[in-house]
Write an enzyme that holds these catalytic residues in place. Structure first.
Site, PDB file in Angstrom:
ATOM      1  N   SER A 157       0.779  -1.115   0.090  1.00 61.44           N
ATOM      2  CA  SER A 157      -0.080  -0.105  -0.095  1.00 61.44           C
ATOM      3  C   SER A 157       0.748   1.283   0.119  1.00 61.44           C
ATOM      4  O   SER A 157       0.554   2.292  -0.377  1.00 61.44           O
ATOM      5  CB  SER A 157      -1.023   0.049   1.265  1.00 61.44           C
ATOM      6  OG  SER A 157      -0.228  -0.247   2.454  1.00 61.44           O
ATOM      7  N   ASP A 196      -0.405   7.341  10.210  1.00 62.43           N
ATOM      8  CA  ASP A 196      -1.308   6.563  11.115  1.00 62.43           C
ATOM      9  C   ASP A 196      -0.517   5.804  12.035  1.00 62.43           C
ATOM     10  O   ASP A 196      -1.121   4.645  12.456  1.00 62.43           O
ATOM     11  CB  ASP A 196      -2.443   5.647  10.271  1.00 62.43           C
ATOM     12  CG  ASP A 196      -1.960   4.901   9.439  1.00 62.43           C
ATOM     13  OD1 ASP A 196      -0.435   4.894   9.232  1.00 62.43           O
ATOM     14  OD2 ASP A 196      -2.438   4.194   8.583  1.00 62.43           O
ATOM     15  N   HIS A 240       1.624   4.259   7.798  1.00 63.71           N
ATOM     16  CA  HIS A 240       1.578   4.593   6.356  1.00 63.71           C
ATOM     17  C   HIS A 240       2.560   6.043   6.517  1.00 63.71           C
ATOM     18  O   HIS A 240       2.391   6.638   7.634  1.00 63.71           O
ATOM     19  CB  HIS A 240       0.297   4.817   5.975  1.00 63.71           C
ATOM     20  CG  HIS A 240      -0.243   3.456   5.541  1.00 63.71           C
ATOM     21  ND1 HIS A 240      -1.455   2.924   6.493  1.00 63.71           N
ATOM     22  CD2 HIS A 240      -0.219   2.449   4.501  1.00 63.71           C
ATOM     23  CE1 HIS A 240      -1.576   1.804   6.137  1.00 63.71           C
ATOM     24  NE2 HIS A 240      -1.017   1.502   5.011  1.00 63.71           N
TER      25      HIS A 240
HETATM   26  C1  LIG Z   1      -1.180  -4.130   5.149  1.00 66.33           C
HETATM   27  O1  LIG Z   1      -2.374  -4.792   4.737  1.00 66.33           O
HETATM   28  C2  LIG Z   1      -3.520  -4.236   5.545  1.00 66.33           C
HETATM   29  C3  LIG Z   1      -4.792  -4.789   5.325  1.00 66.33           C
HETATM   30  O2  LIG Z   1      -4.790  -5.747   6.482  1.00 66.33           O
HETATM   31  C4  LIG Z   1      -3.675  -2.890   4.939  1.00 66.33           C
HETATM   32  O3  LIG Z   1      -4.755  -1.968   5.619  1.00 66.33           O
HETATM   33  C5  LIG Z   1      -2.383  -2.016   5.106  1.00 66.33           C
HETATM   34  O4  LIG Z   1      -2.747  -0.821   4.439  1.00 66.33           O
HETATM   35  C6  LIG Z   1      -1.164  -2.771   4.560  1.00 66.33           C
HETATM   36  N1  LIG Z   1       0.012  -2.089   5.028  1.00 66.33           N
HETATM   37  C7  LIG Z   1       0.891  -1.860   4.214  1.00 66.33           C
HETATM   38  C8  LIG Z   1       2.077  -1.034   4.775  1.00 66.33           C
HETATM   39  O5  LIG Z   1       1.175  -2.476   3.285  1.00 66.33           O
END
Ligand SMILES: *[C@@H]1O[C@H](CO)[C@@H](O)[C@H](O)[C@H]1NC(C)=O
Ligand SMILES: *[C@@H]1O[C@H](CO)[C@@H](O)[C@H](O)[C@H]1NC(C)=O
Length: 250
Positions: free
Chosen positions: A28, A201, A204
């Site tokens: 993400s 948060d 992120h």
């Molecule tokens: C990891 O996975 C979660 C879903 O469980 C998501 O909400 C989150 O953004 C992800 N985090 C990263 C850093 O990829």
């Protein structure tokens, strides 16, 4: 290529315009990197007219799924449509989720093997290690991330020290594979700086965190990218009387 004879001869010069690609592959933190002021958007802006910056961020994914998927992602890029100038590989944040999140958790040793495997897959597609940049997971600010977890009805599912182990494994794997590495976990906490401001948060990236990533990543990319030519002639060099001769024959 340019023919001074006449128009009829100028037009057959046409050939495809090939834009090299920079692929951002990750979870993400990569998927969200094209948001306004995002680190990916920042890099894309710097590389405008030199490269297409392609976002291949997949929220929630880990290195285990990445390894399965990467050959398919690369297939579409092999069809002679421009060489791959660089690839960032940015996994670990979901891998390092605690074992209570079994869908995403990847054990440390396997994460390390997966990162090496990703390098091999890239090399077999013609992307040499010197074009690859690993990015380690950033630090976790546990109190902030715990709040997010509680809002979603779960307990704190990531620890900063554990993210640090994955970051270290990422750095070691990079060293063994001869790829570049951007160790965010270490750099963001260096010299006792307040790393919490790099996070939105607790997990992120905030706007400041995005800026931090783009600045450090650009330092690794810049030298290589400066060698790449601007695509198509400068506008003042276009033959205004007969633009086709320039635009179709360059
Ligand atoms: C990891 O996975 C979660 C879903 O469980 C998501 O909400 C989150 O953004 C992800 N985090 C990263 C850093 O990829
Ligand atoms: C522009 O194109 C025309 C027609 O082909 C040619 O006669 C002229 O010499 C060109 N001008 C320059 C500056 O190349």
């Amino acid at each position: 290529m340019f023919s001074h004879h006449n128009k009829e001869e100028a037009l057959p010069c046409v050939s495809a315009i090939v834009w090299p690609k920079v692929i951002l592959f990750g979870d993400s933190i990569t998927q969200f990197s094209f948001q306004p002021n995002g680190w990916g958007a920042e890099i894309a802006n710097k590389l405008a007219r030199k490269c297409d910056v392609v976002n291949r961020g997949l929220s929630g994914y880990n290195s285990r799924w990445a390894k399965i998927l990467l050959p398919r992602l690369l297939e579409t890029h092999n069809s002679n449509e421009g060489h791959i100038a660089a690839v960032t590989v940015f996994f670990g944040a979901n891998d390092s989720a605690l074992k209570g999140k079994p869908q995403q958790h990847v054990p440390l040793q396997e994460y390390s093997e997966n990162m090496k495997e990703l390098t091999k897959i890239l090399a077999s597609a013609g992307v040499e290690p010197d074009k690859v940049i690993f990015i380690t997971p950033p630090p976790i600010h546990e109190p902030a991330w715990e709040k997010e977890c509680i809002l979603k009805g779960s307990a704190l599912n990531r620890l900063n020290a554990v993210a640090g182990q994955y970051a270290q494994a990422c750095v070691e794997a990079a060293g063994q594979c001869g790829v570049n590495v951007l160790d965010l976990w270490t750099l963001m906490q260096k010299d006792g700086q307040d790393y919490t401001e790099y996070l939105s948060d607790g997990l992120h990236l905030s706007q400041k965190g995005n800026q931090f990533v783009s600045e450090h990543l650009w330092r690794l990319l810049q030298r290589r990218m400066e060698e790449l030519p601007f695509i198509l002639p400068y506008w003042a060099d276009v033959n205004a009387t007969s633009p086709e001769t320039t635009l179709l024959c360059d």
